[in-house]
Design an enzyme around this catalytic site. Sequence first.
Site, PDB file in Angstrom:
ATOM      1  NE  ARG A 182      -5.188  -4.723  15.936  1.00 56.83           N
ATOM      2  CZ  ARG A 182      -5.096  -4.674  14.966  1.00 56.83           C
ATOM      3  NH1 ARG A 182      -5.195  -4.395  14.184  1.00 56.83           N
ATOM      4  NH2 ARG A 182      -4.767  -1.960  15.084  1.00 56.83           N
ATOM      5  CB  SER A 221      -5.669  -6.499  11.250  1.00 55.19           C
ATOM      6  OG  SER A 221      -5.655  -6.871  12.524  1.00 55.19           O
ATOM      7  CG  ASP A 230       2.411   0.020   7.430  1.00 54.92           C
ATOM      8  OD1 ASP A 230       2.093   0.109   7.081  1.00 54.92           O
ATOM      9  OD2 ASP A 230       1.605   0.947   9.166  1.00 54.92           O
ATOM     10  CG  HIS A 249       0.120   2.543  12.613  1.00 53.66           C
ATOM     11  ND1 HIS A 249      -1.262   2.553  12.573  1.00 53.66           N
ATOM     12  CD2 HIS A 249       0.755   2.241  11.502  1.00 53.66           C
ATOM     13  CE1 HIS A 249      -1.614   1.469  11.448  1.00 53.66           C
ATOM     14  NE2 HIS A 249      -0.708   2.053  10.983  1.00 53.66           N
ATOM     15  CG  ASP A 280      -3.123   3.775   2.386  1.00 55.09           C
ATOM     16  OD1 ASP A 280      -2.302   2.807   2.077  1.00 55.09           O
ATOM     17  OD2 ASP A 280      -4.397   3.706   3.397  1.00 55.09           O
ATOM     18  CG  ASP A 301       1.634  -3.575   5.257  1.00 48.94           C
ATOM     19  OD1 ASP A 301       2.874  -3.247   5.410  1.00 48.94           O
ATOM     20  OD2 ASP A 301       0.641  -4.162   4.923  1.00 48.94           O
ATOM     21  CB  THR A 316     -17.109  23.757  36.693  1.00 47.52           C
ATOM     22  OG1 THR A 316     -17.861  24.280  36.254  1.00 47.52           O
ATOM     23  CG2 THR A 316     -16.144  23.908  37.880  1.00 47.52           C
ATOM     24  CG  HIS A 339       0.052  -0.333   2.206  1.00 49.37           C
ATOM     25  ND1 HIS A 339      -0.640   1.696   3.392  1.00 49.37           N
ATOM     26  CD2 HIS A 339       0.282  -0.865   3.382  1.00 49.37           C
ATOM     27  CE1 HIS A 339       0.511   0.772   4.230  1.00 49.37           C
ATOM     28  NE2 HIS A 339       0.004  -0.501   4.271  1.00 49.37           N
ATOM     29  CD  GLU A 392      -2.842  -1.789   5.092  1.00 49.13           C
ATOM     30  OE1 GLU A 392      -3.446  -2.956   6.446  1.00 49.13           O
ATOM     31  OE2 GLU A 392      -2.981  -0.993   6.205  1.00 49.13           O
TER      32      GLU A 392
HETATM   33  N1  BES Z   1       1.204  -2.789   8.149  1.00 50.36           N
HETATM   34  C1  BES Z   1       0.023  -3.233   9.230  1.00 50.36           C
HETATM   35  C2  BES Z   1      -0.426  -4.235   9.414  1.00 50.36           C
HETATM   36  C3  BES Z   1       0.726  -4.548   9.979  1.00 50.36           C
HETATM   37  C4  BES Z   1       1.649  -3.997  11.329  1.00 50.36           C
HETATM   38  C5  BES Z   1       0.684  -6.389  10.820  1.00 50.36           C
HETATM   39  C6  BES Z   1       2.630  -4.735  11.673  1.00 50.36           C
HETATM   40  C7  BES Z   1       1.869  -7.098  11.510  1.00 50.36           C
HETATM   41  C8  BES Z   1       2.548  -5.999  11.921  1.00 50.36           C
HETATM   42  C9  BES Z   1      -1.007  -2.216   8.699  1.00 50.36           C
HETATM   43  O1  BES Z   1      -1.076  -1.330   7.391  1.00 50.36           O
HETATM   44  C10 BES Z   1      -2.311  -1.680   9.507  1.00 50.36           C
HETATM   45  O2  BES Z   1      -1.602  -0.528  10.185  1.00 50.36           O
HETATM   46  N2  BES Z   1      -3.376  -2.001   9.202  1.00 50.36           N
HETATM   47  C11 BES Z   1      -4.246  -2.295  10.512  1.00 50.36           C
HETATM   48  C12 BES Z   1      -5.470  -2.101  10.050  1.00 50.36           C
HETATM   49  C13 BES Z   1      -6.109  -1.213   8.984  1.00 50.36           C
HETATM   50  C14 BES Z   1      -7.434  -2.172   8.663  1.00 50.36           C
HETATM   51  C15 BES Z   1      -6.073  -0.223   9.578  1.00 50.36           C
HETATM   52  C16 BES Z   1      -4.598  -2.369  11.960  1.00 50.36           C
HETATM   53  O3  BES Z   1      -3.301  -3.430  12.115  1.00 50.36           O
HETATM   54  O4  BES Z   1      -4.348  -1.178  13.087  1.00 50.36           O
HETATM   55 MN    MN Z   2       0.633  -1.059   6.603  1.00 51.03          MN
HETATM   56 MN    MN Z   3      -0.594   0.708   9.512  1.00 52.01          MN
END
Ligand code: BES
Ligand code: MN
Ligand code: MN
Length: 457
Positions: A324, A395, A116, A423, A85, A176, A311, A83, A149
Amino acid sequence: MKAYILENKHRFLAELMELLRIPSVSADPKYKDSVLMTAEFVKKSLEEAGVKHTEICPTKGYPIVYGEHIIDPNKPTVLVYGHYDVQPPDPLDLWTSPPFEPVIKDDKIYARGACDDKGQMFMHIKAFEAMIKKELLTCNVKFMIEGEEEVGSAHLGEFIINNKQKLKADIILISDTAMIANDVPSIDTGLRGLSYIEVEVIGPNRDLHSGVYGGAVANPINVLCEMIASLKDKDRKITIPGFYEDVQELSLDERELLAAAPFDLTEYKKDLGIVSVDGEAHFTTPERASIRPTLDVNGIWGGYIGEGAKTVLPSKAYAKISMRLVPNQKSEKITRLFKEHFEKMAPKSVEVKVRPHHGGEPVVTPTDSIGYQAAFNAMKQAFGKDPVPTRGGGSIPIVALFEKELGLKSILMGFGLDTDAIHSPNEHFGVFNFLKGIETITYFYQHYYEMSTKAKA
Ligand code: BES
Ligand code: MN
Ligand code: MN
Protein backbone atom coordinates in the site's frame (compact mmCIF):
# COMPACT_ATOMS: atom_id res chain seq x y z
CA MET A 1 -36.61 14.39 2.46
CA LYS A 2 -36.39 12.37 5.65
CA ALA A 3 -40.10 11.63 5.40
CA TYR A 4 -39.79 10.35 1.82
CA ILE A 5 -36.93 8.07 2.79
CA LEU A 6 -38.86 6.71 5.76
CA GLU A 7 -42.02 6.13 3.73
CA ASN A 8 -40.08 4.23 1.09
CA LYS A 9 -37.62 2.47 3.36
CA HIS A 10 -39.03 -1.01 2.85
CA ARG A 11 -39.09 -0.70 -0.92
CA PHE A 12 -35.53 0.72 -0.97
CA LEU A 13 -34.32 -2.23 1.08
CA ALA A 14 -36.22 -4.76 -1.04
CA GLU A 15 -34.69 -3.30 -4.21
CA LEU A 16 -31.21 -3.39 -2.73
CA MET A 17 -31.71 -7.04 -1.73
CA GLU A 18 -32.68 -7.81 -5.32
CA LEU A 19 -29.44 -6.21 -6.51
CA LEU A 20 -27.43 -8.12 -3.91
CA ARG A 21 -28.94 -11.38 -5.10
CA ILE A 22 -27.07 -11.18 -8.43
CA PRO A 23 -23.54 -12.57 -7.89
CA SER A 24 -21.45 -9.98 -9.74
CA VAL A 25 -18.00 -11.39 -8.95
CA SER A 26 -15.69 -9.73 -11.47
CA ALA A 27 -12.62 -11.82 -10.60
CA ASP A 28 -14.12 -15.16 -11.62
CA PRO A 29 -15.19 -15.75 -15.25
CA LYS A 30 -17.84 -18.25 -14.15
CA TYR A 31 -19.96 -15.31 -12.94
CA LYS A 32 -19.77 -13.48 -16.28
CA ASP A 33 -23.51 -13.62 -17.10
CA SER A 34 -24.38 -12.41 -13.62
CA VAL A 35 -21.98 -9.48 -13.83
CA LEU A 36 -23.60 -8.46 -17.12
CA MET A 37 -27.08 -8.88 -15.61
CA THR A 38 -26.07 -6.62 -12.75
CA ALA A 39 -25.13 -3.87 -15.20
CA GLU A 40 -28.63 -4.17 -16.71
CA PHE A 41 -30.16 -4.04 -13.25
CA VAL A 42 -28.26 -0.85 -12.42
CA LYS A 43 -29.31 0.76 -15.71
CA LYS A 44 -32.94 -0.13 -15.01
CA SER A 45 -32.65 1.27 -11.47
CA LEU A 46 -31.33 4.56 -12.82
CA GLU A 47 -34.23 4.73 -15.30
CA GLU A 48 -36.80 3.97 -12.61
CA ALA A 49 -35.29 6.63 -10.37
CA GLY A 50 -35.94 9.14 -13.15
CA VAL A 51 -32.53 9.55 -14.79
CA LYS A 52 -33.33 10.96 -18.26
CA HIS A 53 -30.55 9.33 -20.23
CA THR A 54 -29.00 5.97 -19.40
CA GLU A 55 -26.77 3.64 -21.36
CA ILE A 56 -24.55 0.63 -21.01
CA CYS A 57 -21.10 1.46 -22.33
CA PRO A 58 -19.21 -1.62 -23.45
CA THR A 59 -15.49 -1.93 -22.72
CA LYS A 60 -13.02 -4.72 -23.47
CA GLY A 61 -14.00 -6.01 -20.03
CA TYR A 62 -17.21 -5.50 -18.09
CA PRO A 63 -19.40 -2.55 -19.15
CA ILE A 64 -19.76 0.81 -17.48
CA VAL A 65 -23.29 1.92 -16.65
CA TYR A 66 -23.68 5.58 -17.47
CA GLY A 67 -26.53 7.90 -16.55
CA GLU A 68 -27.02 11.57 -17.20
CA HIS A 69 -29.61 13.99 -15.92
CA ILE A 70 -29.13 17.62 -16.95
CA ILE A 71 -31.58 20.06 -15.41
CA ASP A 72 -29.78 23.24 -16.47
CA PRO A 73 -26.37 23.48 -18.15
CA ASN A 74 -25.56 26.50 -15.98
CA LYS A 75 -25.98 24.57 -12.77
CA PRO A 76 -23.14 22.59 -11.20
CA THR A 77 -22.68 18.97 -12.26
CA VAL A 78 -21.95 16.14 -9.84
CA LEU A 79 -20.39 12.96 -11.24
CA VAL A 80 -21.21 9.94 -9.09
CA TYR A 81 -18.78 7.03 -9.25
CA GLY A 82 -19.39 3.59 -7.80
CA HIS A 83 -18.95 -0.07 -8.66
CA TYR A 84 -21.45 -2.88 -9.14
CA ASP A 85 -18.91 -5.70 -9.05
CA VAL A 86 -18.05 -7.51 -5.82
CA GLN A 87 -15.25 -9.60 -4.34
CA PRO A 88 -15.41 -13.40 -4.48
CA PRO A 89 -17.44 -14.73 -1.53
CA ASP A 90 -14.91 -17.37 -0.44
CA PRO A 91 -14.48 -18.99 2.05
CA LEU A 92 -18.14 -19.96 1.78
CA ASP A 93 -18.30 -22.17 4.87
CA LEU A 94 -17.63 -19.19 7.13
CA TRP A 95 -20.79 -17.34 6.08
CA THR A 96 -23.70 -17.69 8.50
CA SER A 97 -26.10 -17.16 5.60
CA PRO A 98 -25.34 -17.59 1.87
CA PRO A 99 -23.49 -14.56 0.40
CA PHE A 100 -25.98 -14.02 -2.42
CA GLU A 101 -29.14 -14.61 -0.39
CA PRO A 102 -29.31 -11.30 1.47
CA VAL A 103 -30.95 -11.23 4.89
CA ILE A 104 -31.49 -8.52 7.47
CA LYS A 105 -30.30 -9.53 10.94
CA ASP A 106 -29.91 -7.12 13.87
CA ASP A 107 -30.65 -4.20 11.55
CA LYS A 108 -27.82 -5.12 9.21
CA ILE A 109 -28.04 -6.36 5.62
CA TYR A 110 -25.81 -9.43 5.20
CA ALA A 111 -24.57 -10.20 1.68
CA ARG A 112 -21.46 -9.93 -0.47
CA GLY A 113 -21.45 -6.35 -1.76
CA ALA A 114 -23.89 -5.10 0.91
CA CYS A 115 -21.39 -2.37 1.81
CA ASP A 116 -18.70 -2.65 -0.90
CA ASP A 117 -20.10 -1.23 -3.02
CA LYS A 118 -23.60 -2.19 -4.13
CA GLY A 119 -25.25 -0.89 -0.95
CA GLN A 120 -23.33 2.36 -1.00
CA MET A 121 -23.68 2.86 -4.76
CA PHE A 122 -27.44 2.19 -4.52
CA MET A 123 -27.80 4.97 -1.90
CA HIS A 124 -26.94 7.43 -4.67
CA ILE A 125 -29.66 6.09 -6.95
CA LYS A 126 -32.24 6.28 -4.18
CA ALA A 127 -31.10 9.76 -3.14
CA PHE A 128 -31.55 10.82 -6.75
CA GLU A 129 -35.03 9.30 -6.80
CA ALA A 130 -35.95 11.14 -3.60
CA MET A 131 -34.73 14.47 -4.98
CA ILE A 132 -36.65 13.98 -8.25
CA LYS A 133 -39.85 12.96 -6.48
CA LYS A 134 -39.65 15.88 -4.06
CA GLU A 135 -38.58 18.23 -6.85
CA LEU A 136 -35.52 19.21 -4.89
CA LEU A 137 -32.78 18.32 -7.35
CA THR A 138 -30.45 21.33 -7.53
CA CYS A 139 -27.56 20.00 -9.65
CA ASN A 140 -26.98 18.11 -12.86
CA VAL A 141 -26.05 14.54 -12.16
CA LYS A 142 -23.93 12.03 -14.06
CA PHE A 143 -23.54 8.43 -12.94
CA MET A 144 -20.59 6.26 -13.85
CA ILE A 145 -20.92 2.83 -12.27
CA GLU A 146 -18.24 0.34 -13.25
CA GLY A 147 -17.98 -3.44 -13.03
CA GLU A 148 -14.23 -3.96 -12.67
CA GLU A 149 -13.19 -2.05 -9.55
CA GLU A 150 -12.37 -5.17 -7.57
CA VAL A 151 -10.03 -6.37 -10.32
CA GLY A 152 -8.15 -3.11 -10.85
CA SER A 153 -10.45 -1.02 -13.11
CA ALA A 154 -8.45 -2.14 -16.14
CA HIS A 155 -10.73 -0.54 -18.74
CA LEU A 156 -12.08 2.50 -16.92
CA GLY A 157 -8.96 4.55 -17.66
CA GLU A 158 -9.44 4.20 -21.39
CA PHE A 159 -13.14 5.03 -21.01
CA ILE A 160 -12.51 8.31 -19.21
CA ILE A 161 -9.73 9.31 -21.59
CA ASN A 162 -12.09 8.74 -24.56
CA ASN A 163 -15.10 10.41 -22.93
CA LYS A 164 -13.75 13.58 -21.35
CA GLN A 165 -16.52 15.75 -22.78
CA LYS A 166 -19.27 13.37 -21.73
CA LEU A 167 -17.89 13.16 -18.20
CA LYS A 168 -17.42 16.91 -17.81
CA ALA A 169 -18.43 17.79 -14.26
CA ASP A 170 -17.54 20.02 -11.34
CA ILE A 171 -16.95 17.40 -8.70
CA ILE A 172 -16.86 13.62 -8.29
CA LEU A 173 -18.80 12.09 -5.43
CA ILE A 174 -17.96 8.59 -4.21
CA SER A 175 -19.38 6.45 -1.43
CA ASP A 176 -16.99 3.49 -1.29
CA THR A 177 -15.17 4.09 2.00
CA ALA A 178 -15.95 3.92 5.71
CA MET A 179 -16.61 6.35 8.52
CA ILE A 180 -15.36 6.03 12.10
CA ALA A 181 -18.62 5.04 13.81
CA ASN A 182 -22.33 5.68 13.49
CA ASP A 183 -22.03 8.42 16.10
CA VAL A 184 -18.65 9.64 14.81
CA PRO A 185 -19.17 10.73 11.20
CA SER A 186 -15.99 11.20 9.19
CA ILE A 187 -14.87 11.97 5.66
CA ASP A 188 -11.80 10.41 4.03
CA THR A 189 -9.29 12.99 2.85
CA GLY A 190 -7.05 10.47 1.15
CA LEU A 191 -6.56 6.91 0.03
CA ARG A 192 -3.51 4.72 -0.29
CA GLY A 193 -2.13 3.54 -3.60
CA LEU A 194 -1.29 -0.03 -4.46
CA SER A 195 1.40 -2.12 -6.01
CA TYR A 196 0.46 -5.79 -6.40
CA ILE A 197 2.94 -8.45 -7.37
CA GLU A 198 3.09 -12.20 -7.77
CA VAL A 199 6.39 -14.01 -7.23
CA GLU A 200 7.50 -17.47 -8.22
CA VAL A 201 10.53 -19.23 -6.78
CA ILE A 202 11.73 -22.16 -8.85
CA GLY A 203 13.99 -24.88 -7.53
CA PRO A 204 14.58 -28.44 -8.84
CA ASN A 205 12.83 -29.56 -12.04
CA ARG A 206 10.35 -31.76 -10.13
CA ASP A 207 8.99 -32.34 -6.64
CA LEU A 208 11.55 -34.45 -4.77
CA HIS A 209 11.58 -36.95 -1.93
CA SER A 210 12.36 -34.76 1.07
CA GLY A 211 14.42 -37.56 2.64
CA VAL A 212 16.46 -38.47 -0.40
CA TYR A 213 17.20 -34.86 -1.41
CA GLY A 214 16.25 -32.80 1.67
CA GLY A 215 19.18 -30.88 3.11
CA ALA A 216 21.12 -30.92 -0.16
CA VAL A 217 18.83 -29.06 -2.55
CA ALA A 218 17.29 -25.62 -1.98
CA ASN A 219 13.66 -25.81 -0.92
CA PRO A 220 11.81 -23.01 -2.81
CA ILE A 221 9.28 -22.60 0.00
CA ASN A 222 12.02 -22.19 2.61
CA VAL A 223 13.84 -19.76 0.34
CA LEU A 224 10.67 -17.78 -0.36
CA CYS A 225 9.96 -17.52 3.37
CA GLU A 226 13.47 -16.23 4.06
CA MET A 227 13.20 -13.72 1.25
CA ILE A 228 9.83 -12.46 2.42
CA ALA A 229 10.99 -12.26 6.04
CA SER A 230 13.95 -10.13 4.99
CA LEU A 231 11.66 -7.54 3.40
CA LYS A 232 11.07 -6.00 6.84
CA ASP A 233 13.46 -5.24 9.67
CA LYS A 234 12.83 -5.50 13.40
CA ASP A 235 11.15 -2.08 13.41
CA ARG A 236 8.83 -3.31 10.67
CA LYS A 237 10.44 -0.93 8.21
CA ILE A 238 10.44 -2.16 4.64
CA THR A 239 14.00 -2.94 3.54
CA ILE A 240 13.64 -2.50 -0.22
CA PRO A 241 16.26 0.14 -1.14
CA GLY A 242 14.59 3.44 -2.06
CA PHE A 243 11.16 2.32 -0.82
CA TYR A 244 10.66 5.34 1.46
CA GLU A 245 12.35 7.84 -0.88
CA ASP A 246 9.16 9.64 -1.95
CA VAL A 247 7.06 9.07 1.17
CA GLN A 248 5.48 12.28 2.32
CA GLU A 249 6.21 12.56 6.03
CA LEU A 250 3.39 14.31 7.86
CA SER A 251 4.20 17.21 10.15
CA LEU A 252 3.49 16.84 13.85
CA ASP A 253 0.57 19.26 13.41
CA GLU A 254 -0.94 17.13 10.67
CA ARG A 255 -0.47 14.00 12.75
CA GLU A 256 -2.11 15.66 15.72
CA LEU A 257 -5.10 16.63 13.59
CA LEU A 258 -5.55 13.02 12.46
CA ALA A 259 -5.07 11.80 16.02
CA ALA A 260 -8.10 13.86 17.03
CA ALA A 261 -10.27 11.17 15.44
CA PRO A 262 -11.45 8.88 18.22
CA PHE A 263 -9.84 5.43 18.26
CA ASP A 264 -10.26 2.68 20.83
CA LEU A 265 -7.38 0.20 20.71
CA THR A 266 -9.06 -2.23 23.11
CA GLU A 267 -12.20 -2.37 20.95
CA TYR A 268 -10.05 -2.73 17.84
CA LYS A 269 -8.19 -5.74 19.22
CA LYS A 270 -11.39 -7.27 20.55
CA ASP A 271 -13.13 -7.00 17.19
CA LEU A 272 -10.23 -8.78 15.48
CA GLY A 273 -9.65 -11.37 18.22
CA ILE A 274 -6.00 -10.37 18.67
CA VAL A 275 -4.04 -9.80 21.86
CA SER A 276 -1.62 -7.28 20.46
CA VAL A 277 -1.24 -5.08 17.39
CA ASP A 278 1.90 -5.00 15.27
CA GLY A 279 3.44 -2.51 12.87
CA GLU A 280 5.99 0.12 12.04
CA ALA A 281 7.77 1.48 15.12
CA HIS A 282 6.98 5.06 16.20
CA PHE A 283 3.56 5.18 14.56
CA THR A 284 0.10 4.67 16.04
CA THR A 285 -2.29 1.99 14.83
CA PRO A 286 -4.47 4.44 12.86
CA GLU A 287 -1.32 5.92 11.30
CA ARG A 288 0.03 2.50 10.36
CA ALA A 289 -3.26 1.81 8.60
CA SER A 290 -3.52 5.06 6.68
CA ILE A 291 -0.55 7.40 6.26
CA ARG A 292 2.23 4.78 6.20
CA PRO A 293 3.10 2.40 3.37
CA THR A 294 2.89 -1.36 3.91
CA LEU A 295 4.00 -4.68 2.52
CA ASP A 296 1.84 -7.77 3.04
CA VAL A 297 1.74 -11.29 1.73
CA ASN A 298 -1.81 -11.96 0.56
CA GLY A 299 -1.36 -15.61 -0.25
CA ILE A 300 1.44 -18.15 -0.33
CA TRP A 301 1.46 -21.66 -1.72
CA GLY A 302 3.47 -24.56 -3.03
CA GLY A 303 4.24 -28.16 -2.13
CA TYR A 304 1.71 -30.48 -0.57
CA ILE A 305 -1.37 -28.97 1.10
CA GLY A 306 -3.78 -31.92 0.87
CA GLU A 307 -4.95 -34.28 3.62
CA GLY A 308 -2.36 -35.93 5.82
CA ALA A 309 1.38 -35.72 5.32
CA LYS A 310 3.39 -36.17 2.14
CA THR A 311 7.17 -35.99 2.38
CA VAL A 312 8.05 -33.75 -0.49
CA LEU A 313 10.61 -31.11 -1.35
CA PRO A 314 8.59 -28.87 -3.71
CA SER A 315 9.83 -27.74 -7.07
CA LYS A 316 8.13 -24.34 -6.87
CA ALA A 317 6.75 -21.79 -4.41
CA TYR A 318 4.52 -18.78 -5.00
CA ALA A 319 3.30 -15.70 -3.17
CA LYS A 320 1.06 -12.73 -3.88
CA ILE A 321 2.39 -9.57 -2.30
CA SER A 322 0.71 -6.19 -1.97
CA MET A 323 2.24 -2.88 -1.03
CA ARG A 324 0.00 0.00 0.00
CA LEU A 325 1.45 3.31 -1.02
CA VAL A 326 1.13 6.82 0.36
CA PRO A 327 1.69 10.22 -1.25
CA ASN A 328 4.04 10.77 -3.17
CA GLN A 329 5.07 7.18 -3.89
CA LYS A 330 4.50 6.01 -7.47
CA SER A 331 3.24 2.49 -8.02
CA GLU A 332 5.37 1.92 -11.12
CA LYS A 333 8.55 2.91 -9.30
CA ILE A 334 7.75 0.81 -6.24
CA THR A 335 6.96 -2.19 -8.41
CA ARG A 336 10.32 -1.74 -10.17
CA LEU A 337 12.22 -1.35 -6.88
CA PHE A 338 10.57 -4.48 -5.53
CA LYS A 339 11.39 -6.48 -8.66
CA GLU A 340 15.04 -5.39 -8.72
CA HIS A 341 15.50 -6.10 -5.03
CA PHE A 342 13.73 -9.45 -5.07
CA GLU A 343 15.65 -10.71 -8.10
CA LYS A 344 18.95 -9.47 -6.72
CA MET A 345 18.61 -11.11 -3.32
CA ALA A 346 17.59 -14.54 -4.62
CA PRO A 347 20.21 -17.20 -3.82
CA LYS A 348 21.90 -18.92 -6.78
CA SER A 349 20.16 -22.17 -5.88
CA VAL A 350 16.79 -20.93 -7.17
CA GLU A 351 15.34 -18.94 -10.04
CA VAL A 352 12.93 -16.08 -9.27
CA LYS A 353 10.14 -14.64 -11.41
CA VAL A 354 8.35 -11.42 -10.47
CA ARG A 355 5.05 -10.63 -12.19
CA PRO A 356 3.42 -7.26 -11.54
CA HIS A 357 -0.39 -7.16 -11.32
CA HIS A 358 -2.48 -3.99 -11.13
CA GLY A 359 -1.39 -0.87 -9.36
CA GLY A 360 -2.80 2.50 -8.42
CA GLU A 361 -1.68 5.84 -7.12
CA PRO A 362 -2.42 7.31 -3.68
CA VAL A 363 -4.58 10.44 -3.40
CA VAL A 364 -5.27 13.29 -1.00
CA THR A 365 -8.26 15.63 -1.07
CA PRO A 366 -8.04 19.20 0.15
CA THR A 367 -10.44 20.13 2.96
CA ASP A 368 -10.82 23.73 1.86
CA SER A 369 -12.68 22.96 -1.39
CA ILE A 370 -16.38 23.62 -1.90
CA GLY A 371 -16.90 19.90 -2.49
CA TYR A 372 -15.37 18.94 0.84
CA GLN A 373 -17.18 21.72 2.65
CA ALA A 374 -20.49 20.64 1.12
CA ALA A 375 -19.87 17.07 2.29
CA PHE A 376 -18.92 18.41 5.71
CA ASN A 377 -22.15 20.43 5.97
CA ALA A 378 -24.25 17.54 4.67
CA MET A 379 -22.83 15.15 7.26
CA LYS A 380 -23.21 17.71 10.00
CA GLN A 381 -26.86 18.21 9.05
CA ALA A 382 -27.59 14.48 8.89
CA PHE A 383 -25.64 13.32 11.95
CA GLY A 384 -25.93 16.46 14.09
CA LYS A 385 -22.15 16.51 14.54
CA ASP A 386 -19.11 17.84 12.73
CA PRO A 387 -17.52 15.05 10.66
CA VAL A 388 -13.88 14.27 11.37
CA PRO A 389 -11.33 14.25 8.52
CA THR A 390 -9.54 10.88 8.26
CA ARG A 391 -7.26 9.14 5.82
CA GLY A 392 -8.50 5.85 4.37
CA GLY A 393 -6.19 2.87 4.23
CA GLY A 394 -7.78 1.16 1.24
CA SER A 395 -7.36 2.01 -2.42
CA ILE A 396 -9.61 3.18 -5.22
CA PRO A 397 -6.98 3.45 -7.95
CA ILE A 398 -9.22 5.26 -10.38
CA VAL A 399 -9.50 8.33 -8.14
CA ALA A 400 -5.96 9.46 -9.05
CA LEU A 401 -6.81 9.01 -12.71
CA PHE A 402 -9.95 11.15 -12.38
CA GLU A 403 -7.70 13.90 -11.16
CA LYS A 404 -5.10 13.42 -13.87
CA GLU A 405 -7.43 12.97 -16.83
CA LEU A 406 -10.55 14.92 -15.88
CA GLY A 407 -8.89 17.46 -13.60
CA LEU A 408 -11.49 16.65 -10.96
CA LYS A 409 -11.14 16.05 -7.25
CA SER A 410 -13.19 13.31 -5.64
CA ILE A 411 -15.15 13.62 -2.42
CA LEU A 412 -14.94 10.37 -0.47
CA MET A 413 -18.19 10.44 1.46
CA GLY A 414 -18.51 6.85 2.63
CA PHE A 415 -21.03 5.39 5.08
CA GLY A 416 -19.61 1.94 5.80
CA LEU A 417 -17.79 0.93 8.96
CA ASP A 418 -14.41 -0.78 9.15
CA THR A 419 -16.19 -3.61 10.96
CA ASP A 420 -18.58 -4.26 8.03
CA ALA A 421 -16.35 -7.17 6.94
CA ILE A 422 -15.90 -6.03 3.34
CA HIS A 423 -13.97 -8.65 1.33
CA SER A 424 -14.53 -11.05 4.29
CA PRO A 425 -17.19 -13.63 5.10
CA ASN A 426 -20.43 -12.13 6.48
CA GLU A 427 -20.05 -8.73 4.85
CA HIS A 428 -22.83 -6.47 6.04
CA PHE A 429 -24.12 -2.91 5.92
CA GLY A 430 -26.21 -1.24 8.60
CA VAL A 431 -29.79 -0.35 7.65
CA PHE A 432 -29.12 2.88 9.58
CA ASN A 433 -26.04 3.56 7.41
CA PHE A 434 -27.94 2.86 4.19
CA LEU A 435 -30.79 5.22 5.07
CA LYS A 436 -28.54 7.87 6.66
CA GLY A 437 -26.37 7.75 3.57
CA ILE A 438 -29.33 8.43 1.29
CA GLU A 439 -30.37 11.34 3.48
CA THR A 440 -26.84 12.81 3.63
CA ILE A 441 -26.39 12.58 -0.14
CA THR A 442 -29.52 14.64 -0.72
CA TYR A 443 -28.14 17.31 1.64
CA PHE A 444 -24.83 17.23 -0.23
CA TYR A 445 -26.52 18.33 -3.46
CA GLN A 446 -28.27 21.17 -1.65
CA HIS A 447 -25.10 22.45 0.00
CA TYR A 448 -22.98 21.96 -3.07
CA TYR A 449 -25.44 23.93 -5.17
CA GLU A 450 -25.69 26.77 -2.66
CA MET A 451 -21.95 27.02 -2.06
CA SER A 452 -21.03 26.86 -5.76
CA THR A 453 -23.58 29.50 -6.65
CA LYS A 454 -22.32 31.75 -3.87
CA ALA A 455 -18.72 31.25 -4.98
CA LYS A 456 -19.65 32.16 -8.58
CA ALA A 457 -21.47 35.38 -7.59
N1 BES B 1 -14.04 0.17 -1.46
C1 BES B 1 -12.75 -0.44 -1.47
C2 BES B 1 -11.65 0.51 -1.04
C3 BES B 1 -11.72 1.05 0.36
C4 BES B 1 -12.28 0.32 1.40
C5 BES B 1 -11.19 2.28 0.63
C6 BES B 1 -12.33 0.85 2.67
C7 BES B 1 -11.20 2.79 1.91
C8 BES B 1 -11.79 2.08 2.93
C9 BES B 1 -12.48 -0.96 -2.88
O1 BES B 1 -13.56 -1.66 -3.40
C10 BES B 1 -11.34 -1.94 -2.81
O2 BES B 1 -11.50 -2.97 -2.22
N2 BES B 1 -10.22 -1.62 -3.46
C11 BES B 1 -9.12 -2.53 -3.56
C12 BES B 1 -8.18 -2.13 -4.67
C13 BES B 1 -8.44 -2.80 -5.98
C14 BES B 1 -7.33 -2.44 -6.96
C15 BES B 1 -8.63 -4.27 -5.91
C16 BES B 1 -8.31 -2.54 -2.30
O3 BES B 1 -8.22 -1.53 -1.59
O4 BES B 1 -7.74 -3.59 -2.02
MN1 MN C 1 -15.30 -0.65 -3.16
MN1 MN D 1 -13.55 -3.70 -2.48
